[in-house]
Design a protein around this motif. Structure first.
Motif, PDB file in Angstrom:
ATOM      1  N   UNK B  39       0.840  -1.204   0.000  1.00  0.00           N
ATOM      2  CA  UNK B  39       0.000   0.000   0.000  1.00  0.00           C
ATOM      3  C   UNK B  39       0.871   1.249   0.000  1.00  0.00           C
ATOM      4  N   UNK B  40       1.868   1.276   0.898  1.00  0.00           N
ATOM      5  CA  UNK B  40       2.715   2.477   1.006  1.00  0.00           C
ATOM      6  C   UNK B  40       3.428   2.753  -0.318  1.00  0.00           C
ATOM      7  N   UNK B  41       3.967   1.677  -0.935  1.00  0.00           N
ATOM      8  CA  UNK B  41       4.750   1.863  -2.164  1.00  0.00           C
ATOM      9  C   UNK B  41       3.857   2.266  -3.330  1.00  0.00           C
ATOM     10  N   UNK B 264      -5.632   4.085  -8.512  1.00  0.00           N
ATOM     11  CA  UNK B 264      -5.394   4.544  -7.126  1.00  0.00           C
ATOM     12  C   UNK B 264      -5.807   5.997  -6.977  1.00  0.00           C
ATOM     13  N   UNK B 265      -5.413   6.792  -7.959  1.00  0.00           N
ATOM     14  CA  UNK B 265      -5.676   8.233  -7.887  1.00  0.00           C
ATOM     15  C   UNK B 265      -7.174   8.514  -7.954  1.00  0.00           C
ATOM     16  N   UNK B 266      -7.868   7.824  -8.876  1.00  0.00           N
ATOM     17  CA  UNK B 266      -9.291   8.096  -9.064  1.00  0.00           C
ATOM     18  C   UNK B 266     -10.113   7.589  -7.876  1.00  0.00           C
ATOM     19  N   UNK B 267      -9.789   6.366  -7.407  1.00  0.00           N
ATOM     20  CA  UNK B 267     -10.509   5.821  -6.253  1.00  0.00           C
ATOM     21  C   UNK B 267     -10.351   6.729  -5.036  1.00  0.00           C
ATOM     22  N   UNK B 268      -9.152   7.213  -4.840  1.00  0.00           N
ATOM     23  CA  UNK B 268      -8.869   7.990  -3.636  1.00  0.00           C
ATOM     24  C   UNK B 268      -9.340   9.431  -3.734  1.00  0.00           C
ATOM     25  N   UNK B 269      -9.278   9.992  -4.924  1.00  0.00           N
ATOM     26  CA  UNK B 269      -9.693  11.391  -5.077  1.00  0.00           C
ATOM     27  C   UNK B 269      -8.662  12.155  -5.875  1.00  0.00           C
ATOM     28  N   UNK B 270      -9.047  12.500  -7.104  1.00  0.00           N
ATOM     29  CA  UNK B 270      -8.122  13.198  -8.005  1.00  0.00           C
ATOM     30  C   UNK B 270      -7.762  14.569  -7.422  1.00  0.00           C
ATOM     31  N   UNK B 271      -6.472  14.839  -7.359  1.00  0.00           N
ATOM     32  CA  UNK B 271      -6.032  16.158  -6.903  1.00  0.00           C
ATOM     33  C   UNK B 271      -5.970  16.324  -5.395  1.00  0.00           C
ATOM     34  N   UNK B 272      -6.426  15.304  -4.664  1.00  0.00           N
ATOM     35  CA  UNK B 272      -6.353  15.394  -3.201  1.00  0.00           C
ATOM     36  C   UNK B 272      -5.028  14.789  -2.773  1.00  0.00           C
ATOM     37  N   UNK B 273      -4.316  15.484  -1.893  1.00  0.00           N
ATOM     38  CA  UNK B 273      -2.964  15.061  -1.510  1.00  0.00           C
ATOM     39  C   UNK B 273      -2.923  13.594  -1.064  1.00  0.00           C
ATOM     40  N   UNK B 274      -3.875  13.194  -0.220  1.00  0.00           N
ATOM     41  CA  UNK B 274      -3.863  11.825   0.315  1.00  0.00           C
ATOM     42  C   UNK B 274      -4.745  10.874  -0.491  1.00  0.00           C
ATOM     43  N   UNK B 275      -5.268  11.354  -1.613  1.00  0.00           N
ATOM     44  CA  UNK B 275      -6.114  10.510  -2.447  1.00  0.00           C
ATOM     45  C   UNK B 275      -5.456   9.190  -2.800  1.00  0.00           C
ATOM     46  N   UNK B 276      -4.214   9.203  -3.316  1.00  0.00           N
ATOM     47  CA  UNK B 276      -3.574   7.939  -3.705  1.00  0.00           C
ATOM     48  C   UNK B 276      -3.347   7.002  -2.517  1.00  0.00           C
ATOM     49  N   UNK B 277      -3.176   7.541  -1.325  1.00  0.00           N
ATOM     50  CA  UNK B 277      -2.999   6.686  -0.139  1.00  0.00           C
ATOM     51  C   UNK B 277      -4.295   5.922   0.117  1.00  0.00           C
ATOM     52  N   UNK B 278      -5.405   6.659   0.119  1.00  0.00           N
ATOM     53  CA  UNK B 278      -6.703   6.021   0.311  1.00  0.00           C
ATOM     54  C   UNK B 278      -6.989   5.056  -0.833  1.00  0.00           C
ATOM     55  N   UNK B 279      -6.678   5.483  -2.057  1.00  0.00           N
ATOM     56  CA  UNK B 279      -6.969   4.665  -3.232  1.00  0.00           C
ATOM     57  C   UNK B 279      -6.167   3.370  -3.242  1.00  0.00           C
ATOM     58  N   UNK B 280      -4.866   3.465  -2.953  1.00  0.00           N
ATOM     59  CA  UNK B 280      -4.026   2.269  -2.950  1.00  0.00           C
ATOM     60  C   UNK B 280      -4.457   1.321  -1.835  1.00  0.00           C
ATOM     61  N   UNK B 281      -4.808   1.873  -0.679  1.00  0.00           N
ATOM     62  CA  UNK B 281      -5.250   1.036   0.437  1.00  0.00           C
ATOM     63  C   UNK B 281      -6.521   0.276   0.060  1.00  0.00           C
TER      64      UNK B 281
END
Lengths: 271, 328
Positions: B39-41, B264-281
């Motif tokens: 997830x982190x990577x 990852x980006x779309x699931x988490x939220x495009x343009x949101x700093x932590x979007x990819x973290x949420x998306x990858x998780x």
């Protein structure tokens, strides 16, 4: 090339010479020459389809002319990009508000201040923590009366407020000349009056080339008026001269605008 | 609410990502630690893409290039180190097993690639930009497949995880900690960058290019810089990912990889700093749990993606923290 600088004629800040642009068989700009001198409001009027937008686009650098030149402060800028012309001191406002809608009002103004300062490649310190930038932006917002809405998202502004913000962003640039494309469009009567009195004072800071449909505003504000018909400037002169010009009356102005004006000849002379 | 609520959601995400492997360490569940490391990577790869796609509005369908270059930077350096063959014969430059050196090479190589690809692709926009970045991805993919020196289609295995000074990287939690620290550091830097003059102007270039030009700023240089930084971050994540699996293969360059990073980006939220973290998780959780139910779990992923695109444009972060509020 430029007119001599003396007491009566001030040096042109913005100069258009022999500008010609054709789209196929349609000649949208026919050998247009006009200038904008320090301290004046020079209004550009003309019926729909006269080629005002095409002319503005060429002055702003969005469209390259086939022939002719654009000079800013005596320097030829004809081949320059829009951004380069802005950096050289030409600030424009748009007929239809063109702002970063997801940003706050303040951020839009700070963007202008940032463009004026030019150091965009800064990656660490917050832009809104930069006092010089924010002060410059706030001063411009105060000048147009938007200071209390600084924290609002731009998308939430009313139409009139967006027009004000357009002007504020142009102010942050501290330009040598303003290019304003119908700044009164869609404003309420009171909003229009406020903006008029503001522009009235603004001409001393930098001259304004004003494209405007509101004839009351044009005749009240403009030091000189140029009339564009079918891609050609058919007359340039003071409000009184333009009112009295027979060709202008024929081509453009309604009966009411001519009423009461004396029948002077067509004016090409300086004011 | 606004900013503060999003900050809280972000802090919770970061804390959660640390808490899970800590629990796994206590419960002796090394596989869970590996999942958290993934997830982190992968979040890091997404943070890279999000800078270009989210903040800059540059829809790159070729970020696998940078992920793959990072991966192969690790693979090639470690391959020479484990076989005791010089990396460049003429100067007898050896390979290396040192993570910091590998990271530096991965970041530099992917940044250079992004600079070159960006310089060409950014002359286009819209669908053409998407297609050109995709084409570059495919070029690298087929190149690695037909490059026998480093395993060709089969890829290559690295037998031992690389070294980090003072840390035993073979302990799963230690490698997680390294990846997590890098992710947190990059998030901090990107968060600052988004508020800095550069971020403000880049965001304006996405929202209204005409406006940006009208304040005297040319968008091209901004976008190229953003694309280069974006590629460098995704490249770093590729090096880490290769180290996690101790394996690199051309599939790192495949368009499916580009697609996954975008997911990852779309699931988490495009343009949101932590979007990819949420998306990858979310992606890893789905893969783990739904993947256990059916090997066709991507059907569910597709449905979820459809739901997000249609009904929740702000992604997971948007659902949790509300609409994006301008900073400060």
């Amino acid at each position: 090339m430029t007119e001599p600088v003396n007491g009566s004629v001030r040096a042109p800040v913005l100069e258009v010479r022999g500008l010609t642009k054709a789209f196929g068989a349609l000649v949208a700009s026919k050998d247009i020459s006009l200038d904008l001198r320090a301290g004046e409001i020079h209004a550009l009027i003309g019926p729909n389809g006269a080629g005002k937008s095409t002319l503005i686009a060429q002055i702003a650098g969005e469209l390259m002319p086939d022939r002719g030149e654009v000079r800013l402060d005596g320097q030829e800028v004809t081949g320059w990009s829009t951004a380069a012309r802005t950096r050289a001191g030409l600030a424009r406002t748009f007929q239809i508000s063109s702002l970063a809608m997801e940003m706050t009002v303040l951020q839009n103004a700070v963007l202008g201040a940032l463009g004026a300062r030019g150091k965009v490649m800064r990656f660490f310190a917050p832009a809104l923590g930069d006092r010089a930038l924010v002060e410059r932006a706030m001063a411009a917002l105060e000048a147009v009366g938007l200071q209390d809405l600084a924290a609002l998202r731009t998308a939430e502004l009313s139409h009139g407020q967006r027009r004000q913000l357009e002007v504020a962003v142009a102010l942050t640039l501290a330009p040598r000349a303003f290019l304003m494309d119908e700044p009164m469009a869609g404003l309420s009567a009171s909003g229009s009056r406020r903006l008029m009195s503001f522009l009235d004072g603004l001409r001393e800071r930098a001259p304004i080339l004003l494209i405007e449909h509101d004839m009351d505003a044009v005749f009240a504000l403009a030091d000189r008026i140029s009339v564009l018909v079918n891609g050609e400037v058919i007359a340039t002169g003071s409000a009184a001269r333009i009112r009295g010009d027979a060709r202008v009356q024929e081509a453009y102005l309604g009966e009411e605008a001519c009423a009461g004006a004396g029948g002077e000849g067509r004016g090409e002379a300086a004011p | 609410m606004g900013v503060r609520r999003e900050t809280m959601v972000n802090a919770l995400l970061l804390a959660g990502l640390l808490a899970v492997p800590l629990w796994a360490l206590w419960a002796d569940e090394p596989f869970t630690i590996t999942l958290a490391t993934r997830v982190a990577i992968l979040a890091l790869a997404g943070v890279g893409l999000n800078l270009a796609l989210g903040t800059g509005g540059l829809v790159s369908f070729g970020h696998a290039v940078f992920f793959g270059i990072g991966g192969y930077a690790m693979g090639i350096l470690a391959f020479h180190a484990q076989n005791y063959t010089p990396l460049i014969e003429a100067f007898s430059i050896p390979g290396t097993r040192s993570m910091p050196v590998i990271w530096a090479v991965a970041v530099l190589a992917s940044a250079l690639a992004a600079l070159a690809i960006g310089a060409l692709s950014l002359r286009t926009s819209g669908v053409y930009f998407i297609m050109i970045t995709l084409a570059f991805g495919q070029m690298f993919y087929y190149f690695t497949i037909s490059w026998p020196a480093y395993g060709g289609e089969d890829g290559m295995s690295i037998y031992l995880r690389n070294n980090f000074p003072g840390v035993n990287t073979l302990v799963p939690f230690n490698f997680f900690a390294i990846s997590y620290t890098l992710l947190a550091a990059v998030l901090l830097l990107v968060g600052r960058l988004m508020r800095a003059p550069f971020g403000l102007a880049l965001s304006a270039a996405r929202q209204n290019e005409t406006r940006l030009r009208a304040v005297g700023i040319d968008p091209y240089r901004l976008r190229l810089t953003a694309f280069t930084l974006s590629g460098a971050i995704t490249g770093l994540s590729g090096a880490l990912y290769a180290d996690l699996n101790r394996f690199v293969s051309p599939s790192m360059f495949s368009w499916q990889t580009s697609g996954e990073i975008m997911i990852f980006v779309i699931l988490g939220g495009v343009g949101r700093l932590f979007g990819p973290v949420a998306g990858a998780a979310l992606f890893i959780l789905l893969e783990h749990f739904l993947g256990g139910i059916s090997e066709y779990w991507h059907i569910f992923l597709g449905a979820l993606l459809l739901g997000v695109v249609l009904f929740a444009r702000g992604g997971l972060i948007g659902l949790l923290a509300g609409r994006e509020v301008a900073h400060d």
